[in-house]
Design a protein around this motif. Structure first.
Motif, PDB file in Angstrom:
ATOM      1  N   ALA A   1       0.837  -1.202   0.000  1.00  0.00           N
ATOM      2  CA  ALA A   1       0.000   0.000   0.000  1.00  0.00           C
ATOM      3  C   ALA A   1       0.866   1.245   0.000  1.00  0.00           C
ATOM      4  CB  ALA A   1      -0.912   0.009   1.214  1.00  0.00           C
ATOM      5  N   ASP A   2       0.342   2.268  -0.680  1.00  0.00           N
ATOM      6  CA  ASP A   2       1.042   3.547  -0.830  1.00  0.00           C
ATOM      7  C   ASP A   2       2.214   3.422  -1.783  1.00  0.00           C
ATOM      8  OD1 ASP A   2       2.407   6.143   1.351  1.00  0.00           O
ATOM      9  OD2 ASP A   2       1.199   6.264  -0.467  1.00  0.00           O
ATOM     10  N   VAL A   3       2.001   2.660  -2.858  1.00  0.00           N
ATOM     11  CA  VAL A   3       3.018   2.472  -3.889  1.00  0.00           C
ATOM     12  C   VAL A   3       3.363   3.818  -4.525  1.00  0.00           C
ATOM     13  CG1 VAL A   3       3.496   1.384  -6.118  1.00  0.00           C
ATOM     14  CG2 VAL A   3       2.232   0.136  -4.360  1.00  0.00           C
ATOM     15  N   LYS A   4       4.634   4.026  -4.775  1.00  0.00           N
ATOM     16  CA  LYS A   4       5.093   5.245  -5.463  1.00  0.00           C
ATOM     17  C   LYS A   4       5.030   4.957  -6.966  1.00  0.00           C
ATOM     18  CE  LYS A   4       5.967   6.102  -1.203  1.00  0.00           C
ATOM     19  NZ  LYS A   4       4.893   6.698  -0.382  1.00  0.00           N
ATOM     20  N   ILE A   5       3.917   5.310  -7.571  1.00  0.00           N
ATOM     21  CA  ILE A   5       3.666   4.910  -8.946  1.00  0.00           C
ATOM     22  C   ILE A   5       4.745   5.436  -9.879  1.00  0.00           C
ATOM     23  CG2 ILE A   5       2.105   5.205 -10.886  1.00  0.00           C
ATOM     24  CD1 ILE A   5       1.112   3.154  -8.915  1.00  0.00           C
ATOM     25  N   GLY A   6       5.182   6.665  -9.666  1.00  0.00           N
ATOM     26  CA  GLY A   6       6.148   7.261 -10.568  1.00  0.00           C
ATOM     27  C   GLY A   6       7.460   6.501 -10.641  1.00  0.00           C
ATOM     28  N   THR A   7       7.902   5.988  -9.516  1.00  0.00           N
ATOM     29  CA  THR A   7       9.188   5.287  -9.452  1.00  0.00           C
ATOM     30  C   THR A   7       9.022   3.782  -9.346  1.00  0.00           C
ATOM     31  OG1 THR A   7       9.238   5.492  -7.035  1.00  0.00           O
ATOM     32  CG2 THR A   7      10.250   7.265  -8.312  1.00  0.00           C
ATOM     33  N   ARG A   8       7.768   3.313  -9.277  1.00  0.00           N
ATOM     34  CA  ARG A   8       7.476   1.883  -9.057  1.00  0.00           C
ATOM     35  C   ARG A   8       8.076   1.421  -7.725  1.00  0.00           C
ATOM     36  NH1 ARG A   8       5.189   3.642 -13.207  1.00  0.00           N
ATOM     37  NH2 ARG A   8       5.034   2.460 -15.164  1.00  0.00           N
ATOM     38  N   GLY A   9       8.237   2.329  -6.788  1.00  0.00           N
ATOM     39  CA  GLY A   9       8.775   1.977  -5.491  1.00  0.00           C
ATOM     40  C   GLY A   9       7.690   1.616  -4.497  1.00  0.00           C
ATOM     41  N   PRO A  10       8.028   0.840  -3.489  1.00  0.00           N
ATOM     42  CA  PRO A  10       7.019   0.399  -2.526  1.00  0.00           C
ATOM     43  C   PRO A  10       6.685   1.439  -1.480  1.00  0.00           C
ATOM     44  CG  PRO A  10       9.129  -0.487  -1.908  1.00  0.00           C
ATOM     45  CD  PRO A  10       9.339   0.247  -3.198  1.00  0.00           C
ATOM     46  N   GLY A  11       5.465   1.316  -0.932  1.00  0.00           N
ATOM     47  CA  GLY A  11       5.077   2.099   0.221  1.00  0.00           C
ATOM     48  C   GLY A  11       5.462   1.372   1.492  1.00  0.00           C
ATOM     49  N   ASP A  12       4.938   1.851   2.603  1.00  0.00           N
ATOM     50  CA  ASP A  12       5.378   1.343   3.898  1.00  0.00           C
ATOM     51  C   ASP A  12       4.635   0.091   4.369  1.00  0.00           C
ATOM     52  OD1 ASP A  12       5.850   4.709   5.203  1.00  0.00           O
ATOM     53  OD2 ASP A  12       7.253   3.359   4.172  1.00  0.00           O
ATOM     54  N   TYR A  13       3.523  -0.244   3.730  1.00  0.00           N
ATOM     55  CA  TYR A  13       2.677  -1.310   4.238  1.00  0.00           C
ATOM     56  C   TYR A  13       2.803  -2.554   3.360  1.00  0.00           C
ATOM     57  CZ  TYR A  13       0.683   2.722   6.595  1.00  0.00           C
ATOM     58  OH  TYR A  13       0.521   3.864   7.332  1.00  0.00           O
ATOM     59  N   TRP A  14       3.125  -3.669   4.014  1.00  0.00           N
ATOM     60  CA  TRP A  14       3.314  -4.942   3.320  1.00  0.00           C
ATOM     61  C   TRP A  14       2.442  -6.032   3.940  1.00  0.00           C
ATOM     62  CZ3 TRP A  14       6.283  -5.287  -0.974  1.00  0.00           C
ATOM     63  CH2 TRP A  14       7.290  -4.345  -1.182  1.00  0.00           C
ATOM     64  N   GLY A  15       2.011  -6.958   3.103  1.00  0.00           N
ATOM     65  CA  GLY A  15       1.445  -8.185   3.616  1.00  0.00           C
ATOM     66  C   GLY A  15       2.552  -9.200   3.831  1.00  0.00           C
ATOM     67  N   PRO A  16       2.225 -10.357   4.411  1.00  0.00           N
ATOM     68  CA  PRO A  16       3.232 -11.393   4.675  1.00  0.00           C
ATOM     69  C   PRO A  16       3.646 -12.151   3.424  1.00  0.00           C
ATOM     70  CG  PRO A  16       1.086 -12.145   5.365  1.00  0.00           C
ATOM     71  CD  PRO A  16       0.916 -10.719   4.979  1.00  0.00           C
ATOM     72  N   GLY A  17       2.857 -12.052   2.344  1.00  0.00           N
ATOM     73  CA  GLY A  17       3.199 -12.714   1.099  1.00  0.00           C
ATOM     74  C   GLY A  17       2.465 -14.024   0.889  1.00  0.00           C
ATOM     75  N   THR A  18       2.354 -14.408  -0.376  1.00  0.00           N
ATOM     76  CA  THR A  18       1.767 -15.692  -0.742  1.00  0.00           C
ATOM     77  C   THR A  18       2.628 -16.323  -1.831  1.00  0.00           C
ATOM     78  OG1 THR A  18      -0.286 -16.801  -1.432  1.00  0.00           O
ATOM     79  CG2 THR A  18       0.181 -14.689  -2.476  1.00  0.00           C
ATOM     80  N   GLN A  19       2.888 -17.614  -1.701  1.00  0.00           N
ATOM     81  CA  GLN A  19       3.799 -18.305  -2.621  1.00  0.00           C
ATOM     82  C   GLN A  19       3.065 -18.690  -3.897  1.00  0.00           C
ATOM     83  OE1 GLN A  19       7.258 -19.245  -2.268  1.00  0.00           O
ATOM     84  NE2 GLN A  19       6.962 -19.741  -4.448  1.00  0.00           N
ATOM     85  N   VAL A  20       3.685 -18.382  -5.027  1.00  0.00           N
ATOM     86  CA  VAL A  20       3.213 -18.828  -6.336  1.00  0.00           C
ATOM     87  C   VAL A  20       4.321 -19.670  -6.959  1.00  0.00           C
ATOM     88  CG1 VAL A  20       2.589 -18.119  -8.677  1.00  0.00           C
ATOM     89  CG2 VAL A  20       1.691 -16.864  -6.697  1.00  0.00           C
ATOM     90  N   THR A  21       3.976 -20.893  -7.318  1.00  0.00           N
ATOM     91  CA  THR A  21       4.937 -21.791  -7.947  1.00  0.00           C
ATOM     92  C   THR A  21       4.365 -22.270  -9.270  1.00  0.00           C
ATOM     93  OG1 THR A  21       5.740 -22.522  -5.776  1.00  0.00           O
ATOM     94  CG2 THR A  21       6.287 -23.887  -7.682  1.00  0.00           C
ATOM     95  N   VAL A  22       5.138 -22.068 -10.333  1.00  0.00           N
ATOM     96  CA  VAL A  22       4.715 -22.475 -11.666  1.00  0.00           C
ATOM     97  C   VAL A  22       5.627 -23.605 -12.126  1.00  0.00           C
ATOM     98  CG1 VAL A  22       4.216 -21.733 -14.013  1.00  0.00           C
ATOM     99  CG2 VAL A  22       4.004 -20.104 -12.127  1.00  0.00           C
ATOM    100  N   SER A  23       5.049 -24.754 -12.345  1.00  0.00           N
ATOM    101  CA  SER A  23       5.839 -25.917 -12.752  1.00  0.00           C
ATOM    102  C   SER A  23       5.952 -25.962 -14.270  1.00  0.00           C
ATOM    103  CB  SER A  23       5.194 -27.199 -12.237  1.00  0.00           C
ATOM    104  OG  SER A  23       3.919 -27.368 -12.812  1.00  0.00           O
ATOM    105  N   SER A  24       7.091 -26.460 -14.731  1.00  0.00           N
ATOM    106  CA  SER A  24       7.338 -26.527 -16.186  1.00  0.00           C
ATOM    107  C   SER A  24       6.898 -27.864 -16.751  1.00  0.00           C
ATOM    108  CB  SER A  24       8.811 -26.292 -16.459  1.00  0.00           C
ATOM    109  OG  SER A  24       9.592 -27.241 -15.775  1.00  0.00           O
TER     110      SER A  24
END
Length: 120
Positions: free
Chosen positions: A97-120
């Motif tokens: 949240a609060d992404v710096k759109i101009g620089t594509r930089g992150p804001g201060d708020y993060w979630g813990p993340g979710t794993q995405v795995t793509v098998s070949s």
């Protein structure tokens, strides 16, 4: 303080699709640019897609034509629809949240993340 929680990750075959969700609480997202970042093992966290408070969207070149970001301010939710997935999309995906759109930089708020795995 804004609290973010991602969901929807998992294991998928090459060419498949996943839809990630980000649920926000504590604050309304309506005045924030929101976004998704990802981090693969041994690599730096990178910008994937962002959406301004007005609804303008931005994507990394590597996902253009395949990933779509959207938001539902009434539900305080952000989504990432991922189609035509490739093994190189394998990473932990983070909502931000609060992404710096101009620089594509992150804001201060993060979630813990979710794993995405793509098998070949």
């Amino acid at each position: 303080q804004m609290h973010l929680v991602e969901s929807g990750g998992g294991l998928v075959q090459t060419g498949g699709s996943l839809r990630l969700s980000c649920a926000a609480s504590g604050r309304s997202i309506e005045n924030y640019a929101m976004g998704w970042f990802r981090q693969a093992p041994g690599q730096e966290r990178e910008f994937v897609a962002g959406i301004s408070w007005a609804g303008f969207t931005y994507r990394a070149d590597s996902v253009k034509g395949r990933f779509t970001i959207s938001r539902d301010n009434a539900r305080n939710m952000v989504y990432l629809q991922m189609n035509k997935l490739k093994p190189e999309d394998t990473a932990v995906y983070y909502c931000n949240a609060d992404v710096k759109i101009g620089t594509r930089g992150p804001g201060d708020y993060w979630g813990p993340g979710t794993q995405v795995t793509v098998s070949s």
